[in-house]
Design an enzyme around this catalytic site. Structure first.
Site, PDB file in Angstrom:
ATOM      1  N   LYS A 271       0.808  -1.226   0.000  1.00 42.68           N
ATOM      2  CA  LYS A 271       0.000   0.000   0.000  1.00 42.68           C
ATOM      3  C   LYS A 271       0.838   1.270   0.000  1.00 42.68           C
ATOM      4  O   LYS A 271       0.431   2.299  -0.530  1.00 42.68           O
ATOM      5  CB  LYS A 271      -0.952   0.000   1.208  1.00 42.68           C
ATOM      6  CG  LYS A 271      -1.975  -1.138   1.198  1.00 42.68           C
ATOM      7  CD  LYS A 271      -3.116  -0.887   0.243  1.00 42.68           C
ATOM      8  CE  LYS A 271      -4.149  -2.015   0.263  1.00 42.68           C
ATOM      9  NZ  LYS A 271      -5.167  -1.871  -0.803  1.00 42.68           N
TER      10      LYS A 271
ATOM     11  N   GLU B 292      -9.787   5.855   3.134  1.00 42.54           N
ATOM     12  CA  GLU B 292     -10.590   4.753   3.653  1.00 42.54           C
ATOM     13  C   GLU B 292      -9.627   3.612   3.931  1.00 42.54           C
ATOM     14  O   GLU B 292      -8.554   3.546   3.320  1.00 42.54           O
ATOM     15  CB  GLU B 292     -11.629   4.317   2.615  1.00 42.54           C
ATOM     16  CG  GLU B 292     -11.130   3.321   1.549  1.00 42.54           C
ATOM     17  CD  GLU B 292     -10.060   3.873   0.602  1.00 42.54           C
ATOM     18  OE1 GLU B 292      -9.880   5.105   0.552  1.00 42.54           O
ATOM     19  OE2 GLU B 292      -9.390   3.068  -0.078  1.00 42.54           O
TER      20      GLU B 292
ATOM     21  N   SER C 272       1.691  -9.646  -0.844  1.00 45.12           N
ATOM     22  CA  SER C 272       1.293  -8.239  -0.742  1.00 45.12           C
ATOM     23  C   SER C 272       1.483  -7.647   0.650  1.00 45.12           C
ATOM     24  O   SER C 272       1.646  -6.436   0.788  1.00 45.12           O
ATOM     25  CB  SER C 272      -0.158  -8.076  -1.184  1.00 45.12           C
ATOM     26  OG  SER C 272      -1.009  -8.893  -0.405  1.00 45.12           O
TER      27      SER C 272
HETATM   28  C1  LIG Z   1      -1.752  -7.042   2.498  1.00 45.69           C
HETATM   29  C2  LIG Z   1      -2.890  -6.695   1.620  1.00 45.69           C
HETATM   30  N1  LIG Z   1      -3.042  -7.342   0.452  1.00 45.69           N
HETATM   31  C3  LIG Z   1      -4.069  -7.074  -0.373  1.00 45.69           C
HETATM   32  C4  LIG Z   1      -5.025  -6.139  -0.049  1.00 45.69           C
HETATM   33  C5  LIG Z   1      -6.165  -5.937  -0.988  1.00 45.69           C
HETATM   34  O1  LIG Z   1      -6.102  -4.745  -1.715  1.00 45.69           O
HETATM   35  P1  LIG Z   1      -5.735  -4.716  -3.244  1.00 45.69           P
HETATM   36  O2  LIG Z   1      -6.595  -5.709  -3.927  1.00 45.69           O
HETATM   37  O3  LIG Z   1      -6.037  -3.316  -3.653  1.00 45.69           O
HETATM   38  O4  LIG Z   1      -4.308  -5.032  -3.377  1.00 45.69           O
HETATM   39  C6  LIG Z   1      -4.911  -5.426   1.153  1.00 45.69           C
HETATM   40  C7  LIG Z   1      -5.920  -4.418   1.508  1.00 45.69           C
HETATM   41  O5  LIG Z   1      -6.090  -3.978   2.571  1.00 45.69           O
HETATM   42  C8  LIG Z   1      -3.818  -5.713   2.007  1.00 45.69           C
HETATM   43  O6  LIG Z   1      -3.671  -5.080   3.163  1.00 45.69           O
END
Ligand SMILES: Cc1ncc(COP(=O)(O)O)c(C=O)c1O
Lengths: 265, 416
Positions: free
Chosen positions: B93, B115, B382
């Site tokens: 993020k 948000e 992620s």
């Molecule tokens: C670690 C992590 N992965 C994935 C996501 C999902 O978001 P996005 O699909 O925008 O990557 C989030 C959202 O809070 C997250 O914290």
């Protein structure tokens, strides 16, 4: 021949006053009481009605309308109920438009919505989250079924934007008085007068001001520069505060009379 | 395929998806954002400052880790982890947030709002606000403030105000509604740092652009490590930002499969899920046309997932288009399958992933078996799982006993 928005504004103008437009979501506080309260509004001096289509994600609305809409949804208010509400209030003599976020109309079918609204006697639709750029199919459908298409202008709109918006609009132009969501305010933003003046330079359509009007005094002030005054949250708050439907009716009637005097002041 | 994607869309649109369905009051701010974004990404002083921050603050480039022992659970495919969990603040993020915070500064805005679902985007925004000396307000569904209590504390420590949202389903969708309401009222001084590739144009493009660094690095790293492109790349899809970031590096390589995994919750058949592609239909939500979980009347249906960050009834419009064109494939992963993958990664690689990420890991465990032992797959790791420790401990029935911090015990005692 049933009356249209142009007739409502022309009639008000001939009396040298602004038109008064009241908002209520269909199905609030329940289906029948809503119809009843709309009749009360009309009998007490409201010239045209915005029937709100309750939507799960009303991101242009403040707390009061959110609460009303949530109740209407819990009560099972669907798009068909909204159209039926339009039919009933039109039969009772109101001039009604629908105010709706875009997704429910798209989901219902743009052509089908325009056709069924016209069939129900509805004369227009206000679309607070649809701008002309995204409105291609809606422009076609509303033209085809003779439904007025009301887009919004806001204090942040450039003159070029205002030109784009008003050229796609019919019935009247909705001028959002302030940068913000719906809800009563202690004063109507001074920016509203400036916005109306800027819009006036670009269109001969009537211009109505909404967002934040809650007293007769504010209505009188807005009526000095606008062709219409839109009141929503103030009516709803009275209904939310009323102890029963009789009290709600009396309170709504009193506010409608106060506002009707305001637009004539 | 890539050519078609570019030629059939009007600006801000992806085929029939995307666009800008917002109150007119926001048009001026979105136009300003669009102008400043385009000026900034071709302005060398801006791009230099952003890459400097990525290097010295975020800690980029982060590694591409060969997951040897985890690979054994993936049909023997060779699995690499793109380590976004090692970024400062613990997830991808921050990539988007630093870019948007610099844009806000460039536009002369002094206040950031955001948000957040899992709290990772809120933490990243609070972090950037502290770094640049900006005011910060984060909207978070009340339900999420409970299940991601650790991140609420982090945001507060960083000086942000966290406003629990009690309307609607009290999750991410409602937090976005509140952030939009704030923005329309304060737009002169406020920039809304949208946290994923959704929302009105130009947000999907802005957010994707700032996440492209993921795909750029991963592409160079896999070529370095293996001398060839992967057979597939994998990411979890909430709004879709980590997926879009990784996908962007490979989208023009038709031999690379793009696989997204969305939250299947308790199972798509139970209705308690966040499977927009498996069970949604095209509609408009939060300013864009995309796949939406909605009923026959166009009312948004609440989503459900064990992972707050995937618990959202819409998805980025570019994913909707990648889905329809067949360039990417999206599959739901249920809570229990995600938690099993969470456990496997912990035990095989010594890495505790975010529960969002665990959905991608479950996906790669399935996909590896499908593609076989000669295949190479990159999965976007992620985020890290610190924020999810209480949820995971409860899921696996781990008694935290005396070692648990008070906060964690309280969280556990509340059954959250
Ligand atoms: C670690 C992590 N992965 C994935 C996501 C999902 O978001 P996005 O699909 O925008 O990557 C989030 C959202 O809070 C997250 O914290």
């Amino acid at each position: 021949m049933s009356r249209r928005l142009a007739d409502v504004f022309a009639a008000a103008k001939s009396e040298n006053r602004a038109a008064l437009i009241g908002y209520l979501p269909a199905g609030f506080p329940d289906r029948d009481t809503c119809v009843d309260l709309i009749s009360t509004m009309v009998e007490s001096g409201v010239d045209a009605i915005e029937v709100g289509l309750p939507y799960s994600d009303p991101l242009m609305d403040g707390a009061v309308i959110q609460e009303a809409v949530e109740r209407a949804l819990i009560g099972g208010t669907t798009t068909d109920v909204v159209l039926d509400t339009v039919r009933r209030v039109t039969e009772a003599g109101a001039v009604a438009v629908v105010m709706s976020y875009w997704n429910p109309i798209e989901r219902y079918g743009v052509q089908r919505f325009a056709a069924n609204l016209a069939q129900a006697g509805g004369v227009g639709v206000i679309t607070p989250d649809l701008t002309p750029e995204e409105a291609g199919p809606w422009i076609d459908a509303s033209d085809e079924h003779g439904v007025d298409r009301i887009f919004l202008v806001a204090p942040s709109s450039t003159d070029a934007r205002i030109a784009t918006v008003v050229s796609s609009t019919s019935g009247f132009v909705y001028a959002a008085s302030t940068m913000g969501v719906t809800g009563a305010r202690t004063s109507v933003s001074t920016g509203a007068g400036d916005l109306v003046a800027r819009a006036r330079r670009q269109t001969a359509l009537p211009i109505a001001v909404g967002l934040g009007v809650s007293t007769g005094e504010q209505a009188a002030q807005v009526a000095t520069y606008a062709d219409g005054v839109i009141v929503g949250s103030a009516f709803i708050r009275r209904i939310l505060e009323a102890t029963d439907s009789k009290a709600a009716r009396e309170s709504v009637a009193a506010l409608a009379r106060e506002m009707a005097e305001g637009v004539r002041a | 395929m890539a050519v078609m994607l570019e030629t059939t869309s009007a600006p801000g649109h992806y085929g029939p998806y995307g666009g800008r369905f917002v109150p007119e009051a926001l048009t001026a701010a979105l136009d300003q954002l669009d102008r400043e974004f385009r000026a900034a990404i071709t302005d060398e002083s801006f791009t230099r400052r952003l890459s400097e921050l990525e290097r010295t603050y975020t800690g980029r480039p982060n590694p591409l880790t060969l997951a040897r022992r985890f690979s054994e659970h993936c049909g023997g495919a060779t699995v690499y982890l793109k380590r976004e969990d090692l970024n400062h603040t613990g997830s991808h993020k921050i990539n988007n947030v630093l870019g948007q915070a610099l844009l806000a500064e460039r536009m002369g805005k002094t206040r950031l709002i955001a948000e957040t679902g899992a709290g990772q985007h809120g933490v990243a925004t609070a972090t950037a606000a502290a770094l640049l000396g900006l005011e910060c307000v984060v909207y978070m569904g009340e339900e999420d403030t409970r299940r991601q209590a650790l991140n609420v504390a982090r945001m507060k420590l960083l000086g942000a105000e966290v406003i629990p949202v009690t309307t609607g389903s009290k999750t991410l969708k409602d937090a976005i509604n509140e952030a939009m309401r704030d923005w329309v009222s304060t737009v002169d001084q406020t920039h809304y740092v949208l946290g994923t590739v959704t929302g009105p144009a130009p947000f999907p493009e802005v957010v994707r652009t700032f996440h492209q660094v993921i795909g750029r690095e991963a592409r160079a790293q896999i070529l370095e490590a293996q001398g060839r492109l992967p057979d597939a790349i994998v990411a979890c899809v909430g709004g879709g930002s980590n997926a879009m970031g990784l996908f962007s590096g490979f989208i023009d390589d038709p031999q690379v499969q793009l696989r997204g995994y969305e939250a299947g919750g308790s199972g798509v058949e139970t209705g308690k899920h966040a499977a927009r592609f498996a069970a949604g239909t095209p509609g408009v939500l939060h300013g864009a046309r995309t796949y939406v979980m909605q009923d026959e009347w166009g009312q948004t249906v609440p989503s459900h997932s064990i992972s707050a960050g995937l618990d959202y009834p819409g998805v980025g419009p570019e994913h909707a288009w990648l889905h329809d064109t067949g360039r990417a494939t999206y599959t739901p992963i249920n809570d229990d399958e995600a938690m099993e993958a969470f456990r496997v990664l912990c035990r095989t690689e010594g890495i505790i992933p975010a529960i969002e990420t665990a959905h991608a890991l479950a996906g790669v465990m399935r996909l590896g078996r499908e593609l076989g032992p000669d295949s190479i797959i990159i999965v976007n790791l992620s985020g890290r799982g610190d924020k999810d420790v209480a949820t995971a401990a409860r899921w696996f029935g781990i008694d935290l006993g005396g070692v648990a911090s008070d906060a964690l015990s309280v969280e556990m005692a509340e059954g959250r």
